[in-house]
Design a protein around this motif. Sequence first.
Motif, PDB file in Angstrom:
ATOM      1  N   LEU A   1      53.955 -27.924  -0.310  1.00 28.33           N
ATOM      2  CA  LEU A   1      52.222 -27.652  -0.745  1.00 28.33           C
ATOM      3  C   LEU A   1      51.909 -28.923  -1.637  1.00 28.33           C
ATOM      4  O   LEU A   1      52.226 -28.842  -2.637  1.00 28.33           O
ATOM      5  CB  LEU A   1      52.091 -26.498  -1.463  1.00 28.33           C
ATOM      6  CG  LEU A   1      50.572 -25.958  -1.348  1.00 28.33           C
ATOM      7  CD1 LEU A   1      50.253 -25.910   0.280  1.00 28.33           C
ATOM      8  CD2 LEU A   1      50.280 -24.798  -2.179  1.00 28.33           C
ATOM      9  N   ARG A   2      51.436 -29.767  -0.916  1.00 28.34           N
ATOM     10  CA  ARG A   2      51.009 -31.115  -1.692  1.00 28.34           C
ATOM     11  C   ARG A   2      49.578 -31.250  -2.030  1.00 28.34           C
ATOM     12  O   ARG A   2      48.691 -30.412  -1.247  1.00 28.34           O
ATOM     13  CB  ARG A   2      51.099 -32.381  -0.728  1.00 28.34           C
ATOM     14  CG  ARG A   2      52.661 -32.485  -0.070  1.00 28.34           C
ATOM     15  CD  ARG A   2      53.735 -32.488  -1.507  1.00 28.34           C
ATOM     16  NE  ARG A   2      53.315 -33.940  -2.305  1.00 28.34           N
ATOM     17  CZ  ARG A   2      54.060 -34.809  -1.955  1.00 28.34           C
ATOM     18  NH1 ARG A   2      55.124 -34.935  -0.975  1.00 28.34           N
ATOM     19  NH2 ARG A   2      53.814 -35.928  -2.791  1.00 28.34           N
ATOM     20  N   LEU A   3      49.424 -32.106  -3.098  1.00 26.06           N
ATOM     21  CA  LEU A   3      47.825 -32.185  -3.686  1.00 26.06           C
ATOM     22  C   LEU A   3      47.566 -33.441  -3.712  1.00 26.06           C
ATOM     23  O   LEU A   3      48.228 -34.364  -4.171  1.00 26.06           O
ATOM     24  CB  LEU A   3      47.942 -31.633  -5.075  1.00 26.06           C
ATOM     25  CG  LEU A   3      46.616 -31.685  -6.030  1.00 26.06           C
ATOM     26  CD1 LEU A   3      45.382 -30.832  -5.219  1.00 26.06           C
ATOM     27  CD2 LEU A   3      46.811 -31.367  -7.389  1.00 26.06           C
ATOM     28  N   ASN A   4      46.393 -33.776  -2.963  1.00 23.81           N
ATOM     29  CA  ASN A   4      45.966 -35.225  -2.972  1.00 23.81           C
ATOM     30  C   ASN A   4      46.978 -36.177  -2.467  1.00 23.81           C
ATOM     31  O   ASN A   4      46.885 -37.321  -3.143  1.00 23.81           O
ATOM     32  CB  ASN A   4      45.354 -35.477  -4.257  1.00 23.81           C
ATOM     33  CG  ASN A   4      44.083 -34.707  -4.531  1.00 23.81           C
ATOM     34  OD1 ASN A   4      43.332 -34.216  -3.433  1.00 23.81           O
ATOM     35  ND2 ASN A   4      43.774 -34.244  -5.802  1.00 23.81           N
ATOM     36  N   ASN A   5      47.751 -35.956  -1.548  1.00 26.15           N
ATOM     37  CA  ASN A   5      48.858 -36.934  -1.296  1.00 26.15           C
ATOM     38  C   ASN A   5      49.596 -37.517  -2.200  1.00 26.15           C
ATOM     39  O   ASN A   5      50.570 -38.283  -1.801  1.00 26.15           O
ATOM     40  CB  ASN A   5      48.189 -37.794  -0.318  1.00 26.15           C
ATOM     41  CG  ASN A   5      47.371 -37.705   0.709  1.00 26.15           C
ATOM     42  OD1 ASN A   5      47.976 -36.734   1.303  1.00 26.15           O
ATOM     43  ND2 ASN A   5      46.058 -38.111   1.117  1.00 26.15           N
TER      44      ASN A   5
ATOM     45  N   SER B   1      56.244 -25.020  -5.624  1.00 24.50           N
ATOM     46  CA  SER B   1      55.175 -24.965  -4.536  1.00 24.50           C
ATOM     47  C   SER B   1      55.948 -25.762  -3.108  1.00 24.50           C
ATOM     48  O   SER B   1      55.457 -26.131  -2.298  1.00 24.50           O
ATOM     49  CB  SER B   1      54.381 -26.236  -4.837  1.00 24.50           C
ATOM     50  OG  SER B   1      55.031 -27.273  -5.213  1.00 24.50           O
ATOM     51  N   TRP B   2      57.091 -24.936  -2.880  1.00 24.89           N
ATOM     52  CA  TRP B   2      57.886 -25.277  -1.481  1.00 24.89           C
ATOM     53  C   TRP B   2      58.704 -24.121  -1.096  1.00 24.89           C
ATOM     54  O   TRP B   2      58.823 -23.135  -1.845  1.00 24.89           O
ATOM     55  CB  TRP B   2      58.542 -26.542  -1.699  1.00 24.89           C
ATOM     56  CG  TRP B   2      59.796 -26.448  -2.474  1.00 24.89           C
ATOM     57  CD1 TRP B   2      60.203 -25.972  -3.358  1.00 24.89           C
ATOM     58  CD2 TRP B   2      60.909 -27.157  -2.232  1.00 24.89           C
ATOM     59  NE1 TRP B   2      61.699 -25.923  -3.745  1.00 24.89           N
ATOM     60  CE2 TRP B   2      62.137 -26.988  -3.137  1.00 24.89           C
ATOM     61  CE3 TRP B   2      61.517 -28.092  -1.082  1.00 24.89           C
ATOM     62  CZ2 TRP B   2      63.356 -27.264  -3.063  1.00 24.89           C
ATOM     63  CZ3 TRP B   2      62.574 -29.071  -1.210  1.00 24.89           C
ATOM     64  CH2 TRP B   2      63.506 -28.471  -2.373  1.00 24.89           C
TER      65      TRP B   2
ATOM     66  N   VAL C   1      44.251 -30.366  -0.382  1.00 22.18           N
ATOM     67  CA  VAL C   1      45.791 -29.430  -0.239  1.00 22.18           C
ATOM     68  C   VAL C   1      46.220 -29.445   1.183  1.00 22.18           C
ATOM     69  O   VAL C   1      45.462 -29.213   2.046  1.00 22.18           O
ATOM     70  CB  VAL C   1      45.697 -27.985  -0.899  1.00 22.18           C
ATOM     71  CG1 VAL C   1      46.894 -27.590  -0.658  1.00 22.18           C
ATOM     72  CG2 VAL C   1      45.021 -28.043  -2.394  1.00 22.18           C
ATOM     73  N   HIS C   2      47.554 -29.881   1.461  1.00 27.58           N
ATOM     74  CA  HIS C   2      48.069 -30.046   2.756  1.00 27.58           C
ATOM     75  C   HIS C   2      49.572 -29.397   2.684  1.00 27.58           C
ATOM     76  O   HIS C   2      50.373 -29.590   1.512  1.00 27.58           O
ATOM     77  CB  HIS C   2      47.787 -31.348   3.523  1.00 27.58           C
ATOM     78  CG  HIS C   2      48.753 -32.376   2.964  1.00 27.58           C
ATOM     79  ND1 HIS C   2      48.447 -33.021   1.804  1.00 27.58           N
ATOM     80  CD2 HIS C   2      49.954 -32.771   3.286  1.00 27.58           C
ATOM     81  CE1 HIS C   2      49.235 -33.898   1.537  1.00 27.58           C
ATOM     82  NE2 HIS C   2      50.089 -33.912   2.564  1.00 27.58           N
ATOM     83  N   ILE C   3      50.177 -29.471   3.766  1.00 29.19           N
ATOM     84  CA  ILE C   3      51.455 -28.931   3.703  1.00 29.19           C
ATOM     85  C   ILE C   3      52.250 -30.170   4.536  1.00 29.19           C
ATOM     86  O   ILE C   3      52.066 -30.725   5.337  1.00 29.19           O
ATOM     87  CB  ILE C   3      51.917 -27.640   4.633  1.00 29.19           C
ATOM     88  CG1 ILE C   3      51.321 -26.434   4.001  1.00 29.19           C
ATOM     89  CG2 ILE C   3      53.397 -27.401   4.961  1.00 29.19           C
ATOM     90  CD1 ILE C   3      51.358 -25.052   4.890  1.00 29.19           C
ATOM     91  N   GLU C   4      53.475 -30.718   3.903  1.00 28.41           N
ATOM     92  CA  GLU C   4      54.682 -31.604   4.231  1.00 28.41           C
ATOM     93  C   GLU C   4      55.632 -30.881   4.803  1.00 28.41           C
ATOM     94  O   GLU C   4      56.237 -29.988   3.999  1.00 28.41           O
ATOM     95  CB  GLU C   4      54.744 -32.514   3.081  1.00 28.41           C
ATOM     96  CG  GLU C   4      55.935 -33.496   3.580  1.00 28.41           C
ATOM     97  CD  GLU C   4      56.302 -34.428   2.363  1.00 28.41           C
ATOM     98  OE1 GLU C   4      57.219 -34.951   2.654  1.00 28.41           O
ATOM     99  OE2 GLU C   4      55.703 -34.262   1.221  1.00 28.41           O
TER     100      GLU C   4
END
Length: 559
Positions: A486-490, A508-509, A533-536
């Motif tokens: 779970l990533r914040l602002n890349n 967060s993973w 916020v996006h998922i990698e």
Amino acid sequence: MEINKRNRTELKSYFKINDKPTQEEFADFIEAGLNQAEDGIAKAQGNPLSVQAEGETVGTQEVLDIYENLSDDNPQWSINLNPRVNPAEPTSNQSGLNIKDATGQSRLFIKSGEGNVGIGTLEPASKLTIESKNIPSLLSVVDITNERATIFDVSQQKGDGILSLRNSSSSTNIQLSGSIEKPNFFLGKVGIGTKDPKTNIQVSGENTELRITNTRQGDATSARLSLENTANSEHWEIGLQQGQDSLMFFSPKNASKKIVMKKEGRLELPSGIIFGRSDTAHINEDGALYRHAGDAFLSTKDNFFIKNVGATDEEVAFHFNTDQGKIGIGGKNPEAPLSITGTGKEGNPDGSMHITNGCILLGGKNSDGNFSDSAQISAGKHKEDSLNIVGMGKEVADRKIDIWAEGGMNIRGNVHIPKHFVVAFSVSLSTNMKGAKNPLKFEQVNYNMGGNFKENNHFEAPVKGMYLFTMCMRHNTDDGDVGWKLRLNNTGFVNEGGSSEEEQQERSWLIARTKLHMNSRTVLTLLQAGDKVHIEQFGSGGNDNFSSGFEGILLQAVM
């Protein structure tokens, strides 16, 4: 005038070839010319033409006669020296140069020695003296650019001198009359200390003062100003009372009923001040305004109105309905004990409370010390058909409302939460996703309340607040691990509680290592407005469609 001399044609005939002129012919030739010694005309080398006057030195001496035609009996104009004031009196000669007309009347005379000039007179009493008989205008200045308008004129009427100054339209602006019986001084607009007076008399300048002084002893007033109506000769006088330093206003026909303003500030009104339509309505007696037992009263039977001068009856500023005990501000016919109409003040308070028909404006300073905006309670001012309450603050984000209900608060009816505070989404994979993906794209959108999950691959926080995110995935391949971050602002991770990157990722993973293995994680975090916020996805394995999803919700906005 008779001329007995030969002309040029006659003289030329005496001197033809082989002819011998006679003595008489030579005499005619000589007499036809001017002789400097005998005729009084001389021209010496280097000097101007000289003319000698005819006549005795003790009398008038003629210098030059000007004829329209030499056959006329008398000249049109003549120039002479030392003319006589009285032709029959030899001793009335005036030393000087004179120009007279065909009637013998002097029209221009320059007196020797003094240089005084007389127009129409041989006895100039000043540098310029003009004399006429029954001629209205004696001296004038004409402006040829305005159809010969006379702009300055000195004239007489029945022997009285009149001086007039006019504009180009020939209307008199200034007139002075020297009449003994009725002297007058007429002016248009007079400016003292100003070139552009706006009224009949305007006095301008520093320490401006207009003073009227009466120097006559024994007069009841030491200075007086009279105001008269010329239509009926009625007039009032304003005077300074002699010896008492009091200002009086009175009519000469009824001087005993004068209004007196005392120097200590007291105003004396012998008959009182009349209000209304009867003599009984005045100060100190029964009526609209009166005193009783130390109290002052303003009494009306039904209504009392206040309006601007010139306003119509419908433009009343204040209406006091004394019969029903109602007050109207900004209009007539109040329907409540206090009725307010009109626009009034609904912005930029000044520390006071302002009430209009649609808004209560609460004054006071903001945190920066300025009255830049205010708290407001209004009906439909910000949102139509609703009661609006706006808090104090300079910026929109600061204009919050704090409600203190010491004994609790009951809310009945629906509570509407603004759209930007309703935030929730639920998305899932629509196809199997294998290998690394950043960001991971979710084509299946189940819910997107507020529209904050964007481009099928990331969530953007609309406001600052506490958010809850859930990730759930199922592994569906045999060729390696698969995991989500779970990533914040890349650049970082949503939960940055740890001191190292490994510790941050742990919070967060999630990861699945074998086929059909399912895993999930719930994350609670604080986001700022605008955070993304996006998922990698990482690893070589793949995820099952529909069984793998991403969800989030706003738990509490933080202001």
